[in-house]
Scaffold this active site. Structure first.
Site, mmCIF file in Angstrom:
data_model
loop_
_atom_site.group_PDB
_atom_site.id
_atom_site.type_symbol
_atom_site.label_atom_id
_atom_site.label_comp_id
_atom_site.label_asym_id
_atom_site.label_seq_id
_atom_site.Cartn_x
_atom_site.Cartn_y
_atom_site.Cartn_z
ATOM 1 C CB CYS A 100 -0.676 0.235 1.260
ATOM 2 S SG CYS A 100 -0.133 -0.386 2.647
ATOM 3 C CG HIS B 128 -0.086 4.663 3.793
ATOM 4 N ND1 HIS B 128 -0.479 4.288 4.963
ATOM 5 C CD2 HIS B 128 0.489 3.324 3.082
ATOM 6 C CE1 HIS B 128 -0.283 2.564 5.766
ATOM 7 N NE2 HIS B 128 0.049 1.832 4.805
#
Ligand SMILES: NC(=O)c1ccc[n+]([C@@H]2O[C@H](COP(=O)([O-])OP(=O)(O)OC[C@H]3O[C@@H](n4cnc5c(N)ncnc54)[C@H](OP(=O)(O)O)[C@@H]3O)[C@@H](O)[C@H]2O)c1
Length: 348
Positions: A128, A251
């Site tokens: 990710c 993120h």
């Protein structure tokens, strides 16, 4: 087309839950949903307004699926991935178990859909942390040949799974209660860590995964190797420091890209803006995890020159659970549907 038998292993987890929500929202052709958990008592999920039990994974049920999303762990993926694919089930795995296996395509559809093969039914989705940069800078790489990446990540706690997120919230509450307006400089007392390597509330720490003998943590090794495979760039140099931050979802990555052929920041932003799935922010504006979390897009902003010759810098924010995992796997399945490779295996 008649709908598909869709298995989800890890349906009760963080990625599993957003995967079910997006399957529904994107009208993925689900004729039967087969959700699985670790087998704990009364585990269930909601899908299309119904509660569906999520028992322990079961070989016969899994092998009856047309497509299986593995959103559980490396161990579970290793137990099922190759077995199911060999039996004709399309397997979309979000764990790290097969990402670097040369026999397994590692796919972000907007970046390297050409890596999909009709006879390779096990397909991995990337880490990710690297997904956002891989998408936002893919066109730039094709145009100007990125030869070196330096990056720092600011990774949300949900990237470490449900237990870690619960620990973060508990620490945040405890830490906030321990603060007083009268003594602002006193350190909060959020409590000790157990799901994560250090206390995360009111804190950051430069460790995602375990350290190797060279002092790199596993996330830093993963982002390097996976970007090389995604971009088909085995010689790409990538230095990373991966950092966990007290953010629930989303993120962020600050990256510096050294190019083989020069490009202006404006041209780099234009290339990214034309890429599918990327939202480029105008000069002076930038995305944060609070804004990007929960959405599908990869957000890119602050394209500017770096200090090295032919170097550009960029800020990228992506929802780790969606484009970083569940959404990417669904988009891969949609690409397989479009090719006619993923279809019901049983006669109607
Ligand atoms: N979180 C992210 O941002 C992210 C991003 C990219 C990739 N990934 C990968 O996606 C996977 C899932 O991550 P997550 O964050 O969703 O983890 P999670 O919240 O901890 O969920 C794990 C899931 O796996 C299930 N499970 C545990 N042991 C099992 C077993 N033996 N058999 C079948 N199911 C089992 C759990 O069931 P119970 O509910 O019964 O415990 C739960 O549904 C991991 O491989 C992770 O590396 C995660």
């Amino acid at each position: 087309m008649k709908g598909l038998r869709v298995a989800v292993v890890g349906a009760t987890g963080m990625v599993g839950r957003v995967l079910l929500e997006r399957l529904e929202r994107r009208r993925f052709p689900v004729a039967a949903l087969l959700p699985f958990s670790s087998g704990r008592a009364r585990a269930a999920v909601r899908f299309k307004g119904r509660a569906i039990p999520a028992p322990a994974a079961d070989a016969a049920a899994l092998r009856s699926a047309d497509v299986a999303f593995l959103v559980s762990s490396d161990e579970v993926a290793l137990a099922w991935g190759k077995d199911l694919a060999a039996r004709g089930v399309w397997v979309l795995d979000d764990s790290a178990a097969f990402r670097l296996d040369p026999a397994v395509p590692l796919v972000i559809p907007e970046v390297n859909a050409a890596a999909l093969r009709a006879d390779k039914r096990l397909v991995a989705g990337p880490n990710c942390t690297i997904t956002g940069l891989a998408v936002a800078a893919a066109a730039l790489h094709r145009r100007s040949g990125v030869k070196r990446v330096r990056m720092a990540s600011y990774q949300a706690v949900s990237g470490a799974g449900r237990e870690a997120l619960l620990e973060f919230y508990a620490q945040a509450r405890r830490g906030a209660r321990s603060l007083s307006d009268a003594d602002m400089l006193r350190a909060p007392v959020p409590g000790k860590a157990s799901a994560l390597p250090a206390t995360i509330a009111f804190n950051v720490f430069p460790q995602v995964g375990r350290f190797n003998a060279d002092g790199e943590c596993s996330e830093e090794v993963k982002v390097r190797n996976e970007l090389r495979k995604l971009w088909g760039a085995p010689g790409l140099a990538l230095s990373a420091t991966t950092v966990r931050v007290p953010v629930a979802r989303g993120h962020s990555v600050a990256a510096w890209l050294e190019l083989s052929r020069p490009l202006t920041p404006r041209a780099a932003a234009a290339l990214a803006a034309n890429a599918p799935g990327v939202t480029v922010w105008k000069d002076g504006a930038y995305p944060t995890p609070l804004q990007a979390g929960g959405g599908d897009a990869v957000h890119a902003a602050r394209w500017r020159r770096g200090a090295a010759p032919k170097e550009l810098a960029v800020w990228v924010v992506t929802d780790n659970l969606l484009k970083g995992a569940a959404l990417n796997s669904i988009q891969t399945a949609e690409a397989l549907l479009k090719k006619g490779w993923l279809r019901p295996r049983r006669p109607s």
